[in-house]
Design an enzyme around this catalytic site. Sequence first.
Site, PDB file in Angstrom:
ATOM      1  N   ASP A  13       0.812  -1.223   0.000  1.00  0.00           N
ATOM      2  CA  ASP A  13       0.000   0.000   0.000  1.00  0.00           C
ATOM      3  C   ASP A  13       0.842   1.268   0.000  1.00  0.00           C
ATOM      4  O   ASP A  13       0.438   2.286   0.559  1.00  0.00           O
ATOM      5  CB  ASP A  13      -0.971   0.024   1.197  1.00  0.00           C
ATOM      6  CG  ASP A  13      -1.771  -1.249   1.293  1.00  0.00           C
ATOM      7  OD1 ASP A  13      -2.272  -1.704   0.258  1.00  0.00           O
ATOM      8  OD2 ASP A  13      -1.873  -1.810   2.402  1.00  0.00           O
ATOM      9  N   GLY A  40      -4.289  -4.252  -4.411  1.00  0.00           N
ATOM     10  CA  GLY A  40      -5.313  -3.306  -4.858  1.00  0.00           C
ATOM     11  C   GLY A  40      -4.643  -2.000  -5.176  1.00  0.00           C
ATOM     12  O   GLY A  40      -3.954  -1.427  -4.347  1.00  0.00           O
ATOM     13  N   GLN A 224       2.124  -6.120  -3.228  1.00  0.00           N
ATOM     14  CA  GLN A 224       2.390  -6.178  -1.785  1.00  0.00           C
ATOM     15  C   GLN A 224       3.697  -5.430  -1.451  1.00  0.00           C
ATOM     16  O   GLN A 224       4.113  -4.586  -2.221  1.00  0.00           O
ATOM     17  CB  GLN A 224       2.443  -7.619  -1.262  1.00  0.00           C
ATOM     18  CG  GLN A 224       1.097  -8.317  -1.204  1.00  0.00           C
ATOM     19  CD  GLN A 224       0.676  -8.914  -2.540  1.00  0.00           C
ATOM     20  OE1 GLN A 224       1.440  -9.573  -3.210  1.00  0.00           O
ATOM     21  NE2 GLN A 224      -0.551  -8.679  -2.920  1.00  0.00           N
TER      22      GLN A 224
HETATM   23  P1  IMP Z   1      -2.974 -12.712   1.954  1.00  0.00           P
HETATM   24  O1  IMP Z   1      -1.961 -12.241   0.977  1.00  0.00           O
HETATM   25  O2  IMP Z   1      -4.376 -12.357   1.591  1.00  0.00           O
HETATM   26  O3  IMP Z   1      -2.790 -14.153   2.298  1.00  0.00           O
HETATM   27  O4  IMP Z   1      -2.688 -11.913   3.324  1.00  0.00           O
HETATM   28  C1  IMP Z   1      -1.501 -12.101   4.080  1.00  0.00           C
HETATM   29  C2  IMP Z   1      -1.048 -10.779   4.716  1.00  0.00           C
HETATM   30  O5  IMP Z   1      -0.596  -9.909   3.686  1.00  0.00           O
HETATM   31  C3  IMP Z   1      -2.144 -10.028   5.455  1.00  0.00           C
HETATM   32  O6  IMP Z   1      -1.567  -9.326   6.539  1.00  0.00           O
HETATM   33  C4  IMP Z   1      -2.643  -9.021   4.428  1.00  0.00           C
HETATM   34  O7  IMP Z   1      -3.245  -7.903   5.015  1.00  0.00           O
HETATM   35  C5  IMP Z   1      -1.338  -8.684   3.730  1.00  0.00           C
HETATM   36  N1  IMP Z   1      -1.519  -8.236   2.346  1.00  0.00           N
HETATM   37  C6  IMP Z   1      -1.767  -8.999   1.275  1.00  0.00           C
HETATM   38  N2  IMP Z   1      -1.831  -8.235   0.164  1.00  0.00           N
HETATM   39  C7  IMP Z   1      -1.589  -6.984   0.545  1.00  0.00           C
HETATM   40  C8  IMP Z   1      -1.484  -5.742  -0.164  1.00  0.00           C
HETATM   41  O8  IMP Z   1      -1.600  -5.658  -1.397  1.00  0.00           O
HETATM   42  N3  IMP Z   1      -1.230  -4.639   0.602  1.00  0.00           N
HETATM   43  C9  IMP Z   1      -1.038  -4.716   1.945  1.00  0.00           C
HETATM   44  N4  IMP Z   1      -1.124  -5.844   2.635  1.00  0.00           N
HETATM   45  C10 IMP Z   1      -1.397  -6.971   1.942  1.00  0.00           C
END
Ligand code: IMP
Length: 429
Positions: A13, A40, A224
């Site tokens: 983000d 996102g 990410q």
């Molecule tokens: P997952 O990727 O949905 O399995 O989430 C694992 C961790 O990564 C969680 O703490 C999410 O909030 C974080 N996370 C996953 N994608 C993003 C992103 O695009 N931005 C910020 N945090 C993310």
Amino acid sequence: MPGTLVVGSQWGDEGKGKVIDVLCAKSHLVVRYQGGPNAGHTLVVDGKKTVLHLIPSGILHNHIQCLIANGVVVDPFTIHQEIQGLKNNGYLMDNRQLRISDHCTMILPYHRALDAAREEAKGKLKIGTTGKGVGPAYEDRAARKALVFKDLFSRNLKEKIEIAIAEKNVLLKHYGKAEQNATEIYNQLQEIIPQLEPFRVADTSLLIHEAQEAKKNILFEGAQGTMLDILHGTYPYVTSSNTIAGSCFTGSGIGPKSVDKVIAITKAYATRVGSGPFPTELEDETGEFLQKEGNEFGSTTGRARRCGWLDLVALRYSYRVNGVSETAMMKLDCLSKLENIGICTSYRYKGIELKDFPSDLEILENLEPVYEYLPGWQEDIGGVKRFSDLPENCKRYIQRIEEETATPVRFVSVGPGREQSFNKTKSRS
Ligand code: IMP
């Protein structure tokens, strides 16, 4: 070889979408190579907001081709929705603008169900995933039982789903959740498959290679952030893919010499969404101020992001593991009006000063950040177009970060709009 790689240097983000969007003016190809719809990107063009999860933000430029390479986990329903949304807004009028690798791992509804069930079962120890099924899909890939994009067009699709779902239903039952129905998923897929087929391509790596041969400018778009990397982040509070610069090569199927510049996207303060250690978190009114000023609510889940001061210990680590060549400093405007701005230059743990980021979760959860406070600025900087026009204290803040990271800041963003940014080096004061 003109290859530029953009990576998030913190916990995601940071504003990668905006930098990609700006860099697109001089690029021909944008490649997404890891992660999935957990990402996102919110883009504001001419005051119009577009949120993308899977499709690279370069799609908003007609001259750009966007690739989704093998390393990405693709939810066919999400990407279908994004394609339709773009078309409805007058983008993606030429289908050749988007190419999805046949080898991308599929996220199907049972992955999402399993993601949610596992999180619920973890209780207080939950990761705080985005719930998009990303982890379970990567698990299937590593276990060599995932469906891939080309399977959508196979005559055996239904059978493949039935085989995959049999095991998932045992697990869902174990978690006390409703079983999934293969026929239902198959039928839902039938509704969208014809619209996805035009975007199919056997080998995105070949397209990248051809673009390199033709001396085209290529942008590699990371998703990410570094601290969420499955091997180098704050494990287990991480995502399920590699997010550091090196993952660009495995995810895209190209060699390390394909990139000549690694741009770290660095927010002027720190945020984290989901659980896990966050040393500089501010659980006070300054944290609330940053959340409000930065509109720190997730574009994927809508969750409020945890906010805190810039963590230079984490940042130095991040720059090292990514081999960063320059910084894009984001959301600098959100710090305006603060009297003093903290930067964390080291940690203290059991009386010992730590300059390097510790890999031990126990230490990370119990250390104390050591702050240096820099004087803030009161002016609104949203309209500033040159580094020399920034308030003196703001310039000093940027220069202090350059010193600590031993990396130049080139791009500065002072607001969400495409026009609210400038190249620092072009206007050095
Ligand atoms: P997952 O990727 O949905 O399995 O989430 C694992 C961790 O990564 C969680 O703490 C999410 O909030 C974080 N996370 C996953 N994608 C993003 C992103 O695009 N931005 C910020 N945090 C993310």
